[in-house]
Design a protein around this motif. Structure first.
Motif, PDB file in Angstrom:
ATOM      1  N   THR A 229       0.834  -1.211   0.000  1.00  0.00           N
ATOM      2  CA  THR A 229       0.000   0.000   0.000  1.00  0.00           C
ATOM      3  C   THR A 229       0.863   1.252   0.000  1.00  0.00           C
ATOM      4  OG1 THR A 229      -0.223   0.241   2.427  1.00  0.00           O
ATOM      5  CG2 THR A 229      -1.787  -1.218   1.316  1.00  0.00           C
ATOM      6  N   GLU A 230       2.020   1.146   0.648  1.00  0.00           N
ATOM      7  CA  GLU A 230       2.924   2.294   0.663  1.00  0.00           C
ATOM      8  C   GLU A 230       3.389   2.615  -0.761  1.00  0.00           C
ATOM      9  OE1 GLU A 230       2.734   3.432   3.695  1.00  0.00           O
ATOM     10  OE2 GLU A 230       4.183   2.493   5.031  1.00  0.00           O
ATOM     11  N   LEU A 231       3.742   1.561  -1.517  1.00  0.00           N
ATOM     12  CA  LEU A 231       4.173   1.770  -2.895  1.00  0.00           C
ATOM     13  C   LEU A 231       3.044   2.351  -3.734  1.00  0.00           C
ATOM     14  CD1 LEU A 231       6.228  -1.503  -3.547  1.00  0.00           C
ATOM     15  CD2 LEU A 231       7.017   0.693  -2.632  1.00  0.00           C
ATOM     16  N   ALA A 232       1.831   1.827  -3.552  1.00  0.00           N
ATOM     17  CA  ALA A 232       0.694   2.343  -4.318  1.00  0.00           C
ATOM     18  C   ALA A 232       0.436   3.815  -4.001  1.00  0.00           C
ATOM     19  CB  ALA A 232      -0.548   1.506  -4.022  1.00  0.00           C
ATOM     20  N   LEU A 233       0.493   4.166  -2.712  1.00  0.00           N
ATOM     21  CA  LEU A 233       0.227   5.548  -2.327  1.00  0.00           C
ATOM     22  C   LEU A 233       1.347   6.492  -2.760  1.00  0.00           C
ATOM     23  CD1 LEU A 233      -1.245   4.989   1.248  1.00  0.00           C
ATOM     24  CD2 LEU A 233      -2.473   5.873  -0.747  1.00  0.00           C
ATOM     25  N   MET A 234       2.597   6.025  -2.653  1.00  0.00           N
ATOM     26  CA  MET A 234       3.727   6.900  -2.949  1.00  0.00           C
ATOM     27  C   MET A 234       3.887   7.160  -4.438  1.00  0.00           C
ATOM     28  SD  MET A 234       6.318   5.171  -0.163  1.00  0.00           S
ATOM     29  CE  MET A 234       7.835   5.980  -0.672  1.00  0.00           C
ATOM     30  N   TYR A 235       3.524   6.164  -5.270  1.00  0.00           N
ATOM     31  CA  TYR A 235       3.855   6.262  -6.696  1.00  0.00           C
ATOM     32  C   TYR A 235       2.659   6.151  -7.633  1.00  0.00           C
ATOM     33  CZ  TYR A 235       8.275   5.363  -4.404  1.00  0.00           C
ATOM     34  OH  TYR A 235       9.357   5.432  -3.549  1.00  0.00           O
ATOM     35  N   GLY A 236       1.483   5.798  -7.107  1.00  0.00           N
ATOM     36  CA  GLY A 236       0.344   5.589  -7.991  1.00  0.00           C
ATOM     37  C   GLY A 236      -0.312   6.845  -8.500  1.00  0.00           C
ATOM     38  N   ALA A 237      -0.175   7.944  -7.785  1.00  0.00           N
ATOM     39  CA  ALA A 237      -0.847   9.187  -8.187  1.00  0.00           C
ATOM     40  C   ALA A 237       0.097  10.163  -8.869  1.00  0.00           C
ATOM     41  CB  ALA A 237      -1.498   9.850  -6.967  1.00  0.00           C
ATOM     42  N   THR A 238       1.323   9.716  -9.173  1.00  0.00           N
ATOM     43  CA  THR A 238       2.282  10.555  -9.875  1.00  0.00           C
ATOM     44  C   THR A 238       2.649   9.892 -11.200  1.00  0.00           C
ATOM     45  OG1 THR A 238       4.159   9.499  -8.748  1.00  0.00           O
ATOM     46  CG2 THR A 238       3.236  11.467  -7.726  1.00  0.00           C
ATOM     47  N   GLU A 239       3.132  10.706 -12.124  1.00  0.00           N
ATOM     48  CA  GLU A 239       3.504  10.156 -13.434  1.00  0.00           C
ATOM     49  C   GLU A 239       4.844   9.427 -13.331  1.00  0.00           C
ATOM     50  OE1 GLU A 239       1.361   9.984 -15.538  1.00  0.00           O
ATOM     51  OE2 GLU A 239      -0.042  11.529 -14.902  1.00  0.00           O
ATOM     52  N   PRO A 240       5.038   8.379 -14.148  1.00  0.00           N
ATOM     53  CA  PRO A 240       4.182   7.990 -15.277  1.00  0.00           C
ATOM     54  C   PRO A 240       3.055   7.047 -14.932  1.00  0.00           C
ATOM     55  CG  PRO A 240       6.127   6.619 -15.254  1.00  0.00           C
ATOM     56  CD  PRO A 240       6.298   7.591 -14.117  1.00  0.00           C
ATOM     57  N   VAL A 241       2.903   6.652 -13.679  1.00  0.00           N
ATOM     58  CA  VAL A 241       1.910   5.636 -13.337  1.00  0.00           C
ATOM     59  C   VAL A 241       0.488   6.187 -13.387  1.00  0.00           C
ATOM     60  CG1 VAL A 241       1.089   4.116 -11.491  1.00  0.00           C
ATOM     61  CG2 VAL A 241       3.533   4.288 -11.970  1.00  0.00           C
ATOM     62  N   ALA A 242       0.286   7.414 -12.896  1.00  0.00           N
ATOM     63  CA  ALA A 242      -1.069   7.938 -12.711  1.00  0.00           C
ATOM     64  C   ALA A 242      -1.907   7.879 -13.984  1.00  0.00           C
ATOM     65  CB  ALA A 242      -1.007   9.364 -12.182  1.00  0.00           C
ATOM     66  N   ALA A 243      -1.296   8.204 -15.108  1.00  0.00           N
ATOM     67  CA  ALA A 243      -2.044   8.232 -16.362  1.00  0.00           C
ATOM     68  C   ALA A 243      -2.394   6.842 -16.871  1.00  0.00           C
ATOM     69  CB  ALA A 243      -1.249   8.985 -17.428  1.00  0.00           C
ATOM     70  N   GLN A 244      -1.805   5.813 -16.273  1.00  0.00           N
ATOM     71  CA  GLN A 244      -1.950   4.460 -16.810  1.00  0.00           C
ATOM     72  C   GLN A 244      -2.788   3.545 -15.932  1.00  0.00           C
ATOM     73  OE1 GLN A 244       2.283   3.678 -17.117  1.00  0.00           O
ATOM     74  NE2 GLN A 244       2.312   4.296 -19.264  1.00  0.00           N
ATOM     75  N   ILE A 245      -3.303   4.059 -14.811  1.00  0.00           N
ATOM     76  CA  ILE A 245      -4.162   3.260 -13.936  1.00  0.00           C
ATOM     77  C   ILE A 245      -5.472   3.992 -13.677  1.00  0.00           C
ATOM     78  CG2 ILE A 245      -2.202   2.134 -12.806  1.00  0.00           C
ATOM     79  CD1 ILE A 245      -2.863   3.987 -10.345  1.00  0.00           C
ATOM     80  N   GLU A 246      -6.472   3.195 -13.253  1.00  0.00           N
ATOM     81  CA  GLU A 246      -7.777   3.779 -12.938  1.00  0.00           C
ATOM     82  C   GLU A 246      -7.865   4.207 -11.488  1.00  0.00           C
ATOM     83  OE1 GLU A 246     -10.030   4.306 -15.300  1.00  0.00           O
ATOM     84  OE2 GLU A 246      -8.577   3.428 -16.707  1.00  0.00           O
ATOM     85  N   GLY A 247      -7.180   3.482 -10.605  1.00  0.00           N
ATOM     86  CA  GLY A 247      -7.258   3.765  -9.181  1.00  0.00           C
ATOM     87  C   GLY A 247      -6.521   2.693  -8.412  1.00  0.00           C
TER      88      GLY A 247
ATOM     89  N   SER B 116      -5.467  13.848  -7.625  1.00  0.00           N
ATOM     90  CA  SER B 116      -5.638  13.037  -8.839  1.00  0.00           C
ATOM     91  C   SER B 116      -7.103  12.739  -9.118  1.00  0.00           C
ATOM     92  CB  SER B 116      -4.882  11.712  -8.700  1.00  0.00           C
ATOM     93  OG  SER B 116      -5.586  10.798  -7.859  1.00  0.00           O
ATOM     94  N   GLY B 117      -7.916  12.705  -8.070  1.00  0.00           N
ATOM     95  CA  GLY B 117      -9.322  12.367  -8.224  1.00  0.00           C
ATOM     96  C   GLY B 117      -9.581  10.896  -8.467  1.00  0.00           C
ATOM     97  N   LYS B 118      -8.548  10.084  -8.479  1.00  0.00           N
ATOM     98  CA  LYS B 118      -8.711   8.658  -8.778  1.00  0.00           C
ATOM     99  C   LYS B 118      -9.304   7.913  -7.590  1.00  0.00           C
ATOM    100  CE  LYS B 118      -5.052   8.416 -12.238  1.00  0.00           C
ATOM    101  NZ  LYS B 118      -5.957   8.020 -13.335  1.00  0.00           N
ATOM    102  N   PRO B 119     -10.136   6.908  -7.876  1.00  0.00           N
ATOM    103  CA  PRO B 119     -10.753   6.142  -6.789  1.00  0.00           C
ATOM    104  C   PRO B 119      -9.705   5.458  -5.910  1.00  0.00           C
ATOM    105  CG  PRO B 119     -11.772   5.628  -8.902  1.00  0.00           C
ATOM    106  CD  PRO B 119     -10.560   6.455  -9.204  1.00  0.00           C
ATOM    107  N   LEU B 120     -10.000   5.409  -4.627  1.00  0.00           N
ATOM    108  CA  LEU B 120      -9.116   4.769  -3.667  1.00  0.00           C
ATOM    109  C   LEU B 120      -9.992   4.068  -2.636  1.00  0.00           C
ATOM    110  CD1 LEU B 120      -6.057   4.578  -2.868  1.00  0.00           C
ATOM    111  CD2 LEU B 120      -6.483   6.490  -1.319  1.00  0.00           C
ATOM    112  N   THR B 121      -9.900   2.748  -2.593  1.00  0.00           N
ATOM    113  CA  THR B 121     -10.627   1.969  -1.590  1.00  0.00           C
ATOM    114  C   THR B 121      -9.626   1.447  -0.578  1.00  0.00           C
ATOM    115  OG1 THR B 121     -12.444   1.338  -3.041  1.00  0.00           O
ATOM    116  CG2 THR B 121     -11.998  -0.107  -1.181  1.00  0.00           C
TER     117      THR B 121
END
Length: 264
Positions: free
Chosen positions: A144-162, A184-189
Motif C-alpha cells: 500500500t505504501e508503494l501504491a500511495l507513494m507512486y500511484g498518483a504521480t507520473e508515469p503511473v497515474a495516467a496508466q491506472i484507474e485507481g 488526482s481524483g482517482k478512486p481509492l478503496t
C-alpha cells in the motif's frame, strides 16, 4: 527450478465443489519477467481468463519482503487462482527487487520503498504493453505504501484507474502522498481490519479524510494478514466490486465451482 504455472493438472468434477484455499480454477497462466528503468529484472506471473474479455487488471504489490511478503502472499495467490475464472479479471503478481518465491528471485535488493518506485512503474508499463485494460493497483501492507507513494504521480497515474489498499500501515506514505491522491481524483478503496496491528478503522478514517474520494471500509474481526477463508473471500469480493462493472454480486463471488479444478 522456477515453478511453472502450466504444471497444474485440471480434472472434471461430477458435481460442484466448495472453493477452498488450495482450489485452482482454470486460467491462462504464464511466467513473465520485465525490466525496470534501472536495469533490474523482476519475475512474476500473469493469470488471464481462458476466454472472453478481460474485465479488469490487478497489478498487485505484495507485503514487506523482509517480513515474509512476496508474490505468493495468500490473498494474491487466491486472486490469481480464482478471479480470472469467476470475474474475468487478469491478475499480475511479481516479486519486487530482491524478493524470492517459488517463481524465482528478482534482481536487486530491498530498498525500503525508494528503488521500488521503478518496480511499480515497470509492472504498470508491462500491463500497458500487453494491452491489459482497466488497470488497478492493489497494495497490501508494504504494497500500500508503494501504491500511495507512486500511484498518483507520473508515469503511473495516467496508466491506472485507481487503487485498492489492504491493511495500510501509513509508515512510509505520508500526508503529502495522500494529498497527491486527492488531487488526482482517482478512486481509492481502503480495506482496514478491525484488529490491524498498525492502523485500525477509526484512525484510518481520520488519516484518509484528506482524500475526499477515498472509501474506507472497516472489516469486523479481520487482522492485518487477512488469515482465514472468510476474510480472504471478503477482500476478493470488495476488489471485484470496485474494479469491474458487474461487481461480485449481491451475495459475493461464487463459493462453489462446477467446472474443471486443480489443487495447489
Amino acid at each position: 527450478m522456477s515453478f511453472d504455472p502450466a504444471s497444474f493438472v485440471f480434472t472434471p468434477q461430477d458435481s460442484p465443489s466448495e472453493i477452498r484455499a488450495s482450489t485452482v480454477l482454470p486460467a491462462a497462466r504464464e511466467n513473465v519477467e520485465f525490466t525496470t528503468e534501472d536495469g533490474k529484472v523482476l519475475l512474476g506471473e500473469l493469470a488471464l481468463p481462458e476466454s472472453g474479455e478481460v474485465t479488469a487488471t490487478l497489478i498487485t504489490l505484495h507485503p514487506l519482503p523482509t517480513h515474509g511478503g512476496f508474490m505468493d502472499s495468500h490473498v494474491y495467490r487466491k486472486a490469481s487462482y480464482r478471479l480470472p475464472a469467476l470475474a474475468g479479471v487478469a491478475v499480475l503478481r511479481f516479486n519486487t527487487r530482491g524478493t524470492a518465491s517459488p517463481r524465482g528471485t528478482s534482481d536487486g535488493e530491498f530498498e525500503e520503498g525508494i528503488g521500488e518506485r521503478y518496480d511499480v512503474e515497470a509492472a504498470v508499463r508491462f500491463a500497458v504493453e500487453r494491452g491489459l485494460p482497466n488497470r488497478w493497483l492493489v497494495g497490501w501492507s508494504f504494497g500500500t505504501e508503494l501504491a500511495l507513494m507512486y500511484g498518483a504521480t507520473e508515469p503511473v497515474a495516467a496508466q491506472i484507474e485507481g487503487a485498492v489498499l489492504l491493511s495500510p500501515p501509513l509508515h512510509r506514505a505520508t500526508d503529502v502522498h495522500l494529498k497527491e491522491w486527492a488531487a488526482s481524483g482517482k478512486p481509492l478503496t481502503v480495506l482496514v481490519p478491525e484488529h490491524d496491528d498498525y492502523l485500525q478503522p477509526a484512525e484510518a478514517a481520520r488519516r484518509f479524510s484528506v482524500v475526499p474520494q477515498a472509501r474506507v471500509v472497516g472489516v469486523d474481526g479481520a487482522k492485518h494478514l487477512w488469515v482465514g477463508e472468510k476474510y480472504a473471500a471478503r477482500v476478493l469480493d470488495e476488489i471485484v466490486d470496485d474494479v469491474t462493472a458487474a461487481g461480485a454480486g449481491a451475495d459475493g463471488l461464487p463459493r462453489q465451482w462446477a467446472g474443471r479444478v486443480a489443487t495447489s
